[in-house]
Write a protein that holds these residues in place. Structure first.
Motif, short mmCIF file in Angstrom:
data_model
loop_
_atom_site.label_atom_id
_atom_site.label_comp_id
_atom_site.label_asym_id
_atom_site.label_seq_id
_atom_site.Cartn_x
_atom_site.Cartn_y
_atom_site.Cartn_z
N ILE A 189 47.96 38.07 29.54
CA ILE A 189 46.91 37.53 30.76
C ILE A 189 46.15 36.45 30.51
O ILE A 189 46.06 35.36 30.98
CB ILE A 189 46.04 38.82 31.25
N GLY A 193 47.46 33.13 32.54
CA GLY A 193 46.75 33.06 33.64
C GLY A 193 47.11 33.85 34.76
O GLY A 193 46.95 33.76 36.15
N CYS A 194 48.22 34.70 34.23
CA CYS A 194 48.85 35.69 35.32
C CYS A 194 47.85 36.66 35.92
O CYS A 194 47.00 37.04 35.21
CB CYS A 194 49.99 36.64 34.60
N ARG A 195 48.10 37.15 37.19
CA ARG A 195 47.36 38.35 37.59
C ARG A 195 47.58 39.53 36.77
O ARG A 195 48.75 39.71 35.99
CB ARG A 195 47.76 38.57 39.27
N HIS A 242 40.94 39.43 36.36
CA HIS A 242 40.87 38.34 37.17
C HIS A 242 39.95 37.26 36.58
O HIS A 242 40.34 36.05 36.72
CB HIS A 242 40.50 38.71 38.61
N ARG A 278 42.04 35.17 34.37
CA ARG A 278 42.73 34.28 35.18
C ARG A 278 41.90 32.97 35.62
O ARG A 278 42.25 31.98 35.23
CB ARG A 278 43.48 34.83 36.31
N VAL A 331 48.87 28.51 37.69
CA VAL A 331 48.65 29.76 38.07
C VAL A 331 49.37 30.67 39.26
O VAL A 331 48.97 31.46 39.89
CB VAL A 331 47.05 29.91 38.35
#
Length: 357
Positions: free
Chosen positions: A216, A220-222, A307, A310, A331
């Motif tokens: 993550i 930058g993934c959820r 988050h 992210r 993103v």
């Protein structure tokens, strides 16, 4: 008794004893005056009795929602997670506070009062869930109030479109500003994060969660995009993830060399469809939220959420001077410009950007 539109109608004024004969005669004259002007008191009373309550309107809305007839972001049917959130807000907040009120009688003041009650925690409750020993703690608060009144506004717009009411009483209700996630990791905090992950990886139970956190941070993934990532979505040859069910719908995310190397190494020992499988390999890994809390507890990063990783990824991209359109592509945000709608291919510049970050 009177005639309206060619039909004989009878209108009951009230109960004898509650109404005296003299007062009833005065009321009868008043109603006959209305009838002479074209009104139909009996029909109005019938419609008044049949008027939808907020609970009944919510039931209609939920039936259409679960049938995929209520469109969410981007004109697509709402996702199961969003539907679950809507169900919770309706059953835990909207119905307890406004369920018995008739939709046609709702005013802006009623909605404002309900919002303040949610903010004050008047709908706070702990309920048992279907999971073994599971429970849901409903706390209320400003953020919950903002999102619940936003949902209520959408339900009332649905009522306007269905002809139940003419105007939406939720329009113009001033809501508290939703929580703006401005938090990001500093360079020193990234070092703390690395130390925490090294320590946690010594515990075999936490190793899968440590790898998810690391990916993550590097992509930058959820959270759920990474937890539920499938091997069919990991296109390491093109240095990207081809997500089929992200928040924005289908989404292509460029990934840097460390992520590519990790996925290629992990693919050699893959079990099942998921990159991070649960026990048995048939489902995605399910212990991540619990492990996250334990890994970060009693540390200087106890307030950090997935988050925030992210946000931090995007912030580092901004620090490095990448453009807003590039960061949006990295993103998976909906693009802000018309020109960006024509960008369909994943070029080397985006892969380089992901690798640099």
């Amino acid at each position: 008794q009177y005639r309206s539109a060619g039909r004989s109608r009878r209108f009951t004024i009230g109960l004898h004893g509650v109404w005296t004969p003299e007062r009833a005669r005065q009321e009868a004259k008043a109603q006959l005056g209305r009838i002479a002007q074209g009104d139909d008191p009996a029909e109005e009373r019938l419609l008044d009795r049949k008027a939808l309550t907020v609970k009944e309107l919510c039931d209609l809305y939920l039936a259409d929602l679960q049938a995929g007839l209520i469109l969410g972001k981007g004109g697509r049917p709402k996702k199961p997670g969003t539907i679950a959130s809507d169900l919770g807000r309706i059953h835990r907040h909207i119905v307890p506070l406004l369920g018995s009120r008739r939709v046609r009688d709702l005013t802006k003041a009623d909605i404002t009062r309900a919002m303040k009650d949610i903010m004050a925690g008047k709908t706070r409750v702990t309920v048992m869930t279907k999971n073994l020993r599971g429970k849901s703690i409903v706390r209320g608060g400003a953020g919950t109030a903002t999102r619940t009144i936003g949902l209520l506004g959408g339900i009332l717009t649905y009522a306007v479109e269905a002809g139940v009411i003419e105007t939406n009483p939720a329009h113009g209700v001033r809501r508290p500003k939703d929580n703006v996630r401005a938090r990001r990791l500093s360079e020193a905090e990234y070092r703390v994060l690395g130390d925490l992950l090294k320590t946690a990886s010594r515990n075999e139970n936490y190793r899968m969660s440590v790898e998810i956190i690391r990916q993550i941070a590097l992509t930058g993934c959820r959270r759920m995009e990474m937890v539920t990532l499938r091997w069919a979505e990991a296109d390491t040859e093109s240095s990207c993830l081809r997500l089929t069910d992200s928040k924005e719908g289908s989404s292509v995310r460029p990934i840097g060399l460390p992520v590519v190397e990790y996925l290629e190494k992990r693919r050699k020992e893959a079990v099942g469809d998921y990159v991070f499988p649960g026990r048995g390999g048939e489902n995605a890994f399910g212990s991540f939220p619990n492990h996250w809390r334990k890994i970060f507890a009693a540390s200087s990063l106890a307030d950090v959420t997935p988050h925030i990783l992210r946000h931090s990824f995007a912030s580092v991209a901004n620090d490095l001077g990448f453009t807003e359109v590039t960061i949006a592509a990295l993103v998976g945000h909906a693009k802000g410009s018309v020109t960006s709608n024509y960008i369909h291919t994943l070029d080397t510049a985006l892969i380089m950007a992901a690798d640099t970050i």
